[in-house]
Design an enzyme around this catalytic site. Structure first.
Site, short mmCIF file in Angstrom:
data_model
loop_
_atom_site.label_atom_id
_atom_site.label_comp_id
_atom_site.label_asym_id
_atom_site.label_seq_id
_atom_site.Cartn_x
_atom_site.Cartn_y
_atom_site.Cartn_z
CB CYS A 175 24.41 68.63 -15.77
SG CYS A 175 24.41 68.39 -17.54
CB VAL A 187 40.36 71.25 -20.03
CG1 VAL A 187 41.27 72.01 -19.08
CG2 VAL A 187 39.21 70.60 -19.25
NE ARG A 220 27.86 74.27 -11.17
CZ ARG A 220 29.13 74.57 -10.90
NH1 ARG A 220 29.42 75.28 -9.82
NH2 ARG A 220 30.10 74.17 -11.68
NE ARG A 221 32.41 75.58 -13.35
CZ ARG A 221 32.83 74.59 -14.13
NH1 ARG A 221 32.83 74.73 -15.46
NH2 ARG A 221 33.24 73.46 -13.61
CE LYS A 275 31.55 69.13 -14.29
NZ LYS A 275 32.06 70.45 -13.95
CG ASP A 276 29.74 65.77 -17.75
OD1 ASP A 276 29.38 66.89 -17.34
OD2 ASP A 276 30.89 65.53 -18.14
CB THR A 308 31.85 79.90 -17.26
OG1 THR A 308 31.27 78.64 -16.89
CG2 THR A 308 30.81 80.99 -17.03
NE ARG A 333 35.12 74.42 -21.62
CZ ARG A 333 33.89 74.42 -21.14
NH1 ARG A 333 33.60 75.11 -20.07
NH2 ARG A 333 32.96 73.70 -21.73
CB SER A 392 37.84 64.68 -24.30
OG SER A 392 37.56 64.20 -23.00
NE ARG A 431 30.08 72.62 -26.37
CZ ARG A 431 29.81 71.59 -27.18
NH1 ARG A 431 29.08 71.77 -28.27
NH2 ARG A 431 30.26 70.39 -26.90
N GLY A 432 34.04 74.02 -25.46
CA GLY A 432 35.29 73.40 -25.89
C GLY A 432 35.94 72.65 -24.76
N1 LIG Z 1 31.13 69.54 -18.07
C1 LIG Z 1 32.47 69.22 -18.46
C2 LIG Z 1 33.21 68.51 -17.39
N2 LIG Z 1 32.76 67.36 -16.86
C3 LIG Z 1 33.65 66.95 -15.90
C4 LIG Z 1 34.67 67.86 -15.85
C5 LIG Z 1 35.86 67.71 -14.98
C6 LIG Z 1 35.69 67.81 -13.52
C7 LIG Z 1 34.81 66.85 -12.79
O1 LIG Z 1 35.04 65.63 -12.78
O2 LIG Z 1 33.87 67.33 -12.17
C8 LIG Z 1 34.41 68.87 -16.78
C9 LIG Z 1 35.20 70.07 -17.09
C10 LIG Z 1 34.87 71.27 -16.23
O3 LIG Z 1 33.73 71.42 -15.78
O4 LIG Z 1 35.74 72.11 -16.03
#
Ligand SMILES: NCc1[nH]cc(CCC(=O)O)c1CC(=O)O
Length: 318
Positions: free
Chosen positions: A249, A150, A129-130, A81-82, A125, A153, A13, A147-148
């Site tokens: 997550c 950045v 969480r959000r 975070k992933d 979103t 979105r 990506s 989904r998708g």
């Molecule tokens: N889950 C997708 C994801 N994983 C990391 C980022 C970018 C931001 C980061 O490094 O935390 C994003 C996009 C988002 O959540 O908007």
């Protein structure tokens, strides 16, 4: 060339390639070696079905880990975070670079802030969480599951991207991702963590490598120099909390640690999916090493569990 280049694995990506390029250049500079990017296609990129149906965001990580273990790359770069909180056999996080902006950002049509969005506005979103924290702040909003990548979105927001048929009033994205993609001008409001606590590890990257490679050689020296103490301690506390809650997550859980000279502070929120119930807690420690950070996360998780957090959302707690 005296040495082969260090192979740096990445998802394909735009965000992943941007992040990985930054990391690869930094390691090359610090270690005095050449680097080469290796693109790895992951199940999460190929299959557009709902993430929950194909094994959660872990699917983005598994292929990169396989590639590391097979020797197809020497390091792999992940959004922290992933990354699942459990350890991966034979692999370790060799470096956590200095963290970018940890906040979530509202990207709304006409520059609207969260408070200015009209009643019933559609906000997209894909993150429970959000969604939960949005609903807690503004119960009238129509939170839409999207989904998708950045740009996909952002294209859902009316008038934000030229030529994209926007059907939403706003989306919420991580500020760090938008910054890395040069898309900060899309932000209408940076959401304060008092309102929208970010995901554990948000804004941080992880450079994963094979465990033996973390211990010796040119790569280990570059990784050690690239590692950032504040990023490592804050992320360690946040992930220890998530791990103790046995949540992934995709759980409606936020966590954010901050480091001062004398203390590591950790704040967390657990929400019901509909945002009607919100449990916020915080704790701090003066033990400023990785063990102290981990202990802080575990302690705060246990505090949450004792307060009944498991009744808010689906935690597989023991
Ligand atoms: N889950 C997708 C994801 N994983 C990391 C980022 C970018 C931001 C980061 O490094 O935390 C994003 C996009 C988002 O959540 O908007």
């Amino acid at each position: 060339m005296a040495h082969d280049p260090v192979l740096v694995g990445t998802r394909g990506s735009a965000l992943a390639v941007t992040q990985t390029t930054t990391v690869a250049n930094a390691l090359s500079e610090l270690g005095g070696f050449d680097v080469e990017l290796v693109r790895v296609r992951t199940e999460g990129d190929i299959n557009r079905a709902a993430l929950s149906q194909i094994g959660g965001t872990g699917v983005f990580v598994a292929a990169l880990r396989d590639s590391l273990l097979a020797g197809d790359c020497d390091v792999a770069v992940h959004s922290l975070k992933d990354l699942p909180t459990g350890a991966a056999d034979g692999l370790t996080i060799g470096a956590i670079p200095a963290r970018a902006d940890v906040r979530d950002a509202l990207c709304a049509r006409d520059g609207l802030t969260l408070a200015q969005l009209p009643e019933g506005a559609k906000v997209g979103t894909g993150s429970p969480r959000r969604a939960a924290q949005l609903r807690a702040a503004r119960p009238d909003l129509d939170v839409v599951d999207i989904r998708g990548n950045v740009d996909t979105r952002l294209g859902r927001v009316a008038g934000l991207i030229e030529g994209a048929p926007g059907d939403l009033d706003a989306v919420v994205l991580a500020a760090a991702g938008l910054a890395r993609l040069g898309r900060l001008e899309m932000v209408s409001e940076f959401l304060d963590p008092s309102l929208m606590l970010p995901a554990p590890g948000q804004g941080a990257l992880a450079v994963e490598c094979r465990s033996p490679d973390a211990a010796e050689g040119r790569l280990s020296r570059a990784l050690a120099a690239y590692d950032n103490n504040a990023a490592r301690l804050t992320v360690t506390a946040e992930r220890a909390l998530l791990n103790r809650l046995e949540a992934g997550c995709t759980a409606p859980i936020g966590a954010l640690a901050s480091l001062t000279e004398t203390r590591l502070h950790l704040e967390t929120v657990v929400c019901s999916d509909d945002g009607t119930r919100v449990m916020r807690r915080s704790a701090a420690t003066a033990v400023l090493d990785e063990d102290g950070a981990r202990a802080l996360g575990v302690r705060l998780a246990e505090d949450l569990l004792a307060a009944g957090a498991a009744s808010l959302t689906d935690l597989a707690v023991s």
